[in-house]
Design a protein around this motif. Structure first.
Motif, PDB file in Angstrom:
ATOM      1  N   THR A  71       0.820  -1.211   0.000  1.00  0.00           N
ATOM      2  CA  THR A  71       0.000   0.000   0.000  1.00  0.00           C
ATOM      3  C   THR A  71       0.854   1.261   0.000  1.00  0.00           C
ATOM      4  O   THR A  71       0.372   2.321  -0.391  1.00  0.00           O
ATOM      5  CB  THR A  71      -0.933   0.028   1.221  1.00  0.00           C
ATOM      6  N   TYR A  72       2.108   1.127   0.422  1.00  0.00           N
ATOM      7  CA  TYR A  72       2.974   2.307   0.416  1.00  0.00           C
ATOM      8  C   TYR A  72       3.170   2.836  -0.999  1.00  0.00           C
ATOM      9  O   TYR A  72       3.368   4.031  -1.196  1.00  0.00           O
ATOM     10  CB  TYR A  72       4.328   1.995   1.071  1.00  0.00           C
ATOM     11  N   LYS A  73       3.078   1.989  -2.007  1.00  0.00           N
ATOM     12  CA  LYS A  73       3.213   2.437  -3.397  1.00  0.00           C
ATOM     13  C   LYS A  73       2.063   3.360  -3.782  1.00  0.00           C
ATOM     14  O   LYS A  73       2.264   4.355  -4.482  1.00  0.00           O
ATOM     15  CB  LYS A  73       3.262   1.242  -4.340  1.00  0.00           C
ATOM     16  N   VAL A  74       0.872   3.052  -3.319  1.00  0.00           N
ATOM     17  CA  VAL A  74      -0.293   3.889  -3.596  1.00  0.00           C
ATOM     18  C   VAL A  74      -0.142   5.241  -2.910  1.00  0.00           C
ATOM     19  O   VAL A  74      -0.419   6.285  -3.507  1.00  0.00           O
ATOM     20  CB  VAL A  74      -1.591   3.183  -3.139  1.00  0.00           C
ATOM     21  N   ILE A  75       0.325   5.234  -1.683  1.00  0.00           N
ATOM     22  CA  ILE A  75       0.522   6.484  -0.945  1.00  0.00           C
ATOM     23  C   ILE A  75       1.572   7.350  -1.638  1.00  0.00           C
ATOM     24  O   ILE A  75       1.386   8.559  -1.799  1.00  0.00           O
ATOM     25  CB  ILE A  75       0.927   6.196   0.515  1.00  0.00           C
ATOM     26  N   ILE A  76       2.658   6.740  -2.078  1.00  0.00           N
ATOM     27  CA  ILE A  76       3.704   7.490  -2.786  1.00  0.00           C
ATOM     28  C   ILE A  76       3.152   8.064  -4.090  1.00  0.00           C
ATOM     29  O   ILE A  76       3.437   9.219  -4.441  1.00  0.00           O
ATOM     30  CB  ILE A  76       4.931   6.592  -3.043  1.00  0.00           C
ATOM     31  N   ALA A  77       2.347   7.299  -4.817  1.00  0.00           N
ATOM     32  CA  ALA A  77       1.766   7.781  -6.072  1.00  0.00           C
ATOM     33  C   ALA A  77       0.827   8.960  -5.824  1.00  0.00           C
ATOM     34  O   ALA A  77       0.863   9.954  -6.564  1.00  0.00           O
ATOM     35  CB  ALA A  77       1.027   6.648  -6.778  1.00  0.00           C
ATOM     36  N   ILE A  78      -0.001   8.870  -4.799  1.00  0.00           N
ATOM     37  CA  ILE A  78      -0.919   9.971  -4.483  1.00  0.00           C
ATOM     38  C   ILE A  78      -0.138  11.226  -4.111  1.00  0.00           C
ATOM     39  O   ILE A  78      -0.453  12.330  -4.584  1.00  0.00           O
ATOM     40  CB  ILE A  78      -1.879   9.558  -3.353  1.00  0.00           C
TER      41      ILE A  78
END
Length: 61
Positions: free
Chosen positions: A39-46
């Motif tokens: 989920t950290y990838k989604v947070i970084i993308a946002i």
């Protein structure tokens, strides 16, 4: 603005809500590890999209 009874109720409500959320999270932690990988990838993308929009906005002024 608020009565002392309202302030006490708000304090107890916040404490009880935080305890309930913490207890619920700890109870489901095994499921979180299975279903919410990377989920950290989604947070970084946002955050990257927000930063990009901010840079574009500031560069246009």
């Amino acid at each position: 603005m608020f009565t002392s009874g309202q302030k006490i109720f708000a304090l107890f409500f916040i404490i009880a809500f935080a305890i309930l959320i913490f207890w619920s999270y700890r109870k489901d932690i095994k499921l979180h590890k299975i279903h919410f990988k990377n989920t950290y990838k989604v947070i970084i993308a946002i955050l990257a999209v927000i930063a990009l929009f901010t840079l574009i906005t500031f560069s246009m002024h």
